[in-house]
Design an enzyme around this catalytic site. Structure first.
Site, PDB file in Angstrom:
ATOM      1  N   GLN A  15       0.920  -1.039   0.137  1.00  0.00           N
ATOM      2  CA  GLN A  15      -0.046   0.106   0.186  1.00  0.00           C
ATOM      3  C   GLN A  15       0.891   1.270  -0.205  1.00  0.00           C
ATOM      4  O   GLN A  15       1.953   1.223   0.277  1.00  0.00           O
ATOM      5  CB  GLN A  15      -0.904   0.034   1.323  1.00  0.00           C
ATOM      6  CG  GLN A  15      -0.189   0.033   2.375  1.00  0.00           C
ATOM      7  CD  GLN A  15      -0.934   0.337   3.807  1.00  0.00           C
ATOM      8  OE1 GLN A  15      -2.234  -0.289   3.926  1.00  0.00           O
ATOM      9  NE2 GLN A  15      -0.302   0.839   4.714  1.00  0.00           N
ATOM     10  N   ALA A  20       2.935   2.647  -4.939  1.00  0.00           N
ATOM     11  CA  ALA A  20       2.991   3.782  -6.130  1.00  0.00           C
ATOM     12  C   ALA A  20       4.413   3.513  -6.587  1.00  0.00           C
ATOM     13  O   ALA A  20       4.540   3.537  -7.984  1.00  0.00           O
ATOM     14  CB  ALA A  20       3.103   5.028  -5.481  1.00  0.00           C
ATOM     15  N   CYS A  63       6.689 -11.072   4.102  1.00  0.00           N
ATOM     16  CA  CYS A  63       7.668 -11.144   4.989  1.00  0.00           C
ATOM     17  C   CYS A  63       7.690  -9.891   6.071  1.00  0.00           C
ATOM     18  O   CYS A  63       6.988  -8.853   5.656  1.00  0.00           O
ATOM     19  CB  CYS A  63       8.959 -11.035   4.283  1.00  0.00           C
ATOM     20  SG  CYS A  63       9.516  -9.566   4.172  1.00  0.00           S
ATOM     21  N   TYR A 151      11.213   8.217  15.174  1.00  0.00           N
ATOM     22  CA  TYR A 151      10.799   8.303  13.804  1.00  0.00           C
ATOM     23  C   TYR A 151      11.908   9.187  13.234  1.00  0.00           C
ATOM     24  O   TYR A 151      12.636   8.948  12.298  1.00  0.00           O
ATOM     25  CB  TYR A 151       9.516   8.831  13.511  1.00  0.00           C
ATOM     26  CG  TYR A 151       9.007   8.651  12.103  1.00  0.00           C
ATOM     27  CD1 TYR A 151       8.799   7.716  11.527  1.00  0.00           C
ATOM     28  CD2 TYR A 151       9.387  10.122  11.199  1.00  0.00           C
ATOM     29  CE1 TYR A 151       8.537   7.557  10.110  1.00  0.00           C
ATOM     30  CE2 TYR A 151       8.992   9.904  10.088  1.00  0.00           C
ATOM     31  CZ  TYR A 151       8.632   8.900   9.363  1.00  0.00           C
ATOM     32  OH  TYR A 151       8.218   8.832   7.971  1.00  0.00           O
ATOM     33  N   ALA A 153      14.870  10.303  14.533  1.00  0.00           N
ATOM     34  CA  ALA A 153      16.263   9.961  14.647  1.00  0.00           C
ATOM     35  C   ALA A 153      16.527   8.568  13.431  1.00  0.00           C
ATOM     36  O   ALA A 153      17.403   8.500  12.955  1.00  0.00           O
ATOM     37  CB  ALA A 153      16.207   9.136  15.903  1.00  0.00           C
ATOM     38  N   VAL A 186       2.822  12.958   2.603  1.00  0.00           N
ATOM     39  CA  VAL A 186       2.105  12.250   1.682  1.00  0.00           C
ATOM     40  C   VAL A 186       0.745  11.596   1.952  1.00  0.00           C
ATOM     41  O   VAL A 186       0.453  11.046   3.330  1.00  0.00           O
ATOM     42  CB  VAL A 186       3.190  11.198   1.122  1.00  0.00           C
ATOM     43  CG1 VAL A 186       2.514  10.790  -0.426  1.00  0.00           C
ATOM     44  CG2 VAL A 186       4.485  11.738   0.816  1.00  0.00           C
ATOM     45  N   THR A 188      -0.910   9.101   2.666  1.00  0.00           N
ATOM     46  CA  THR A 188      -0.958   7.550   2.690  1.00  0.00           C
ATOM     47  C   THR A 188      -1.403   7.159   4.233  1.00  0.00           C
ATOM     48  O   THR A 188      -1.502   8.013   5.010  1.00  0.00           O
ATOM     49  CB  THR A 188       0.675   6.880   2.730  1.00  0.00           C
ATOM     50  OG1 THR A 188       1.338   7.271   3.764  1.00  0.00           O
ATOM     51  CG2 THR A 188       1.225   7.215   1.255  1.00  0.00           C
TER      52      THR A 188
HETATM   53  N1  LIG Z   1       3.291   9.380   4.157  1.00  0.00           N
HETATM   54  C1  LIG Z   1       4.150  10.112   4.489  1.00  0.00           C
HETATM   55  O1  LIG Z   1       3.531  11.461   4.757  1.00  0.00           O
HETATM   56  C2  LIG Z   1       5.473   9.848   4.153  1.00  0.00           C
HETATM   57  C3  LIG Z   1       6.564  10.982   4.287  1.00  0.00           C
HETATM   58  C4  LIG Z   1       7.801  10.709   4.377  1.00  0.00           C
HETATM   59  C5  LIG Z   1       8.365   9.539   4.348  1.00  0.00           C
HETATM   60  N2  LIG Z   1       7.441   8.375   4.343  1.00  0.00           N
HETATM   61  C6  LIG Z   1       7.901   7.137   4.457  1.00  0.00           C
HETATM   62  O2  LIG Z   1       7.468   6.536   3.330  1.00  0.00           O
HETATM   63  C7  LIG Z   1       7.652   5.094   3.731  1.00  0.00           C
HETATM   64  C8  LIG Z   1       6.236   4.167   3.356  1.00  0.00           C
HETATM   65  O3  LIG Z   1       5.322   5.028   4.066  1.00  0.00           O
HETATM   66  P1  LIG Z   1       3.744   5.058   3.461  1.00  0.00           P
HETATM   67  O4  LIG Z   1       3.628   6.369   3.707  1.00  0.00           O
HETATM   68  O5  LIG Z   1       3.511   4.339   2.246  1.00  0.00           O
HETATM   69  O6  LIG Z   1       2.913   4.452   4.805  1.00  0.00           O
HETATM   70  P2  LIG Z   1       2.184   2.995   5.045  1.00  0.00           P
HETATM   71  O7  LIG Z   1       1.835   2.827   6.353  1.00  0.00           O
HETATM   72  O8  LIG Z   1       1.028   3.217   3.967  1.00  0.00           O
HETATM   73  O9  LIG Z   1       2.928   1.862   4.207  1.00  0.00           O
HETATM   74  C9  LIG Z   1       4.066   1.401   4.878  1.00  0.00           C
HETATM   75  C10 LIG Z   1       4.014  -0.223   4.645  1.00  0.00           C
HETATM   76  O10 LIG Z   1       5.191  -0.841   5.446  1.00  0.00           O
HETATM   77  C11 LIG Z   1       4.691  -2.053   5.643  1.00  0.00           C
HETATM   78  N3  LIG Z   1       5.412  -2.790   6.858  1.00  0.00           N
HETATM   79  C12 LIG Z   1       5.397  -2.147   8.124  1.00  0.00           C
HETATM   80  N4  LIG Z   1       6.180  -2.789   9.057  1.00  0.00           N
HETATM   81  C13 LIG Z   1       6.832  -3.910   8.262  1.00  0.00           C
HETATM   82  C14 LIG Z   1       7.544  -4.881   8.545  1.00  0.00           C
HETATM   83  N5  LIG Z   1       7.899  -5.091   9.702  1.00  0.00           N
HETATM   84  N6  LIG Z   1       7.819  -5.654   7.406  1.00  0.00           N
HETATM   85  C15 LIG Z   1       7.455  -5.526   6.091  1.00  0.00           C
HETATM   86  N7  LIG Z   1       6.614  -4.655   5.919  1.00  0.00           N
HETATM   87  C16 LIG Z   1       6.339  -3.647   6.752  1.00  0.00           C
HETATM   88  C17 LIG Z   1       3.044  -1.880   6.045  1.00  0.00           C
HETATM   89  O11 LIG Z   1       2.478  -3.022   6.019  1.00  0.00           O
HETATM   90  C18 LIG Z   1       2.778  -0.950   4.990  1.00  0.00           C
HETATM   91  O12 LIG Z   1       2.300  -1.528   3.809  1.00  0.00           O
HETATM   92  C19 LIG Z   1       7.951   4.882   5.107  1.00  0.00           C
HETATM   93  O13 LIG Z   1       9.423   4.513   5.245  1.00  0.00           O
HETATM   94  C20 LIG Z   1       7.733   6.133   5.516  1.00  0.00           C
HETATM   95  O14 LIG Z   1       8.333   6.699   6.741  1.00  0.00           O
HETATM   96  C21 LIG Z   1       6.073   8.655   4.633  1.00  0.00           C
END
Ligand SMILES: NC(=O)c1ccc[n+]([C@@H]2O[C@H](COP(=O)([O-])OP(=O)(O)OC[C@H]3O[C@@H](n4cnc5c(N)ncnc54)[C@H](O)[C@@H]3O)[C@@H](O)[C@H]2O)c1
Length: 256
Positions: A15, A20, A63, A151, A153, A186, A188
């Site tokens: 997701q 994406a 996984c 987070y 850090a 973003v 999500t």
């Molecule tokens: N959405 C934002 O605003 C934003 C901004 C900056 C950075 N990020 C980073 O982008 C990345 C993706 O986040 P996102 O926004 O898509 O969030 P999200 O929560 O939609 O997706 C995170 C995904 O990681 C998976 N996941 C979590 N723990 C896991 C594990 N132990 N093993 C395998 N999969 C695992 C979840 O099941 C999920 O599908 C992250 O590293 C997040 O820190 C997000």
């Protein structure tokens, strides 16, 4: 890097941003391995991609990225299924200040672990064919955030590790480019974590400061971040680069 028929492994891709990124690779006619701890969502995303891009181009491997044995299996299965590995995107991440050691484990330790497994398979100086690693950091890799110190850090750590490993790759002729991507907010599911005390713990009282920032800076769509991801892969001149994507400046790079 020409992405057509490349094989990319993306963690946390059932997701959000990872999904994406996977779809952006499929649009470039690459093959994609989604690995994620969320089994049901992973199966659904694979089914969606099978319909849109053909059944032989996407694999889902459930996984937990923090498990070394499970991740070793993911790399082996990827090679068994698709015969090669060109791209690793360390994307899986969580925002949980209550379980702060788990946050470091998923966001930083597992990212390092998967990077080292990828090096084992890709390093040109050890018989591999080279490749590209993209580590997903955040604007939290630069700025302090009262609502999520751990987070923050973890994302600072991702940038230090990425830039240092990129130097090692350059000096050691690994043939692997290693770059970081730092999105602002973003759209999500992870954004919703700021609304829950169970995620922010002691720092829940500071949630309004991040909500103010979201109101000021706005929220990007995952497809915009995926464009930056593709740019990091296609531009062979980039190694150790830190790409930032914000609503105000779009895609730009940090000058250290
Ligand atoms: N959405 C934002 O605003 C934003 C901004 C900056 C950075 N990020 C980073 O982008 C990345 C993706 O986040 P996102 O926004 O898509 O969030 P999200 O929560 O939609 O997706 C995170 C995904 O990681 C998976 N996941 C979590 N723990 C896991 C594990 N132990 N093993 C395998 N999969 C695992 C979840 O099941 C999920 O599908 C992250 O590293 C997040 O820190 C997000």
């Amino acid at each position: 890097m020409i992405l057509k028929n490349c094989v990319g492994l993306i963690t946390g891709a059932s997701q959000g941003l990872g999904k994406a990124f996977a779809e952006a690779l499929l649009k470039k006619e690459a093959k994609v391995v989604i690995c994620d701890i969320n089994h049901a969502q992973g199966v659904a995303t694979k089914a969606e991609f099978d319909q849109g891009y053909g059944p032989d181009r996407t694999a889902f491997i459930p996984c937990d990225v923090t498990s070394l044995s499970q991740m070793k299996d993911v790399f082996c299965e990827t090679l068994q299924m698709f015969g090669r590995l060109d791209v690793l995107c360390n994307n899986a991440g969580i925002n949980n200040e209550n379980s702060w050691k788990k946050t470091i484990s998923v966001n930083l330790v597992a990212l390092i672990q998967a990077s080292y497994l990828a090096l084992d398979h890709m390093r040109c100086d050890r018989g591999g064919q080279g490749g590209s690693i993209v580590n997903i950091a955040s604007m939290s890799g630069f700025i302090p955030a009262a609502h999520c110190p751990v987070y923050t850090a973890s994302k600072h750590g991702v940038l230090g590790f990425t830039r240092s490993l990129a130097e090692a790759s350059r000096f050691g002729n690994y043939g692997i480019r290693i770059n970081a991507l730092c999105p602002s907010f973003v759209n999500t599911p992870i954004l919703d974590t700021i609304n829950h005390e169970e995620n922010l713990g002691n720092f829940y009282q500071f949630k309004d400061s991040v909500k103010d920032s979201i109101n000021i800076f706005g929220v990007l769509e995952p497809s915009v971040i995926a464009e930056g991801f593709i740019q990091l892969l296609e531009d062979d001149s980039l190694n150790g680069a830190v790409m930032k994507i914000t609503t105000t400046k779009g895609v730009h790079f940090e000058n250290y």
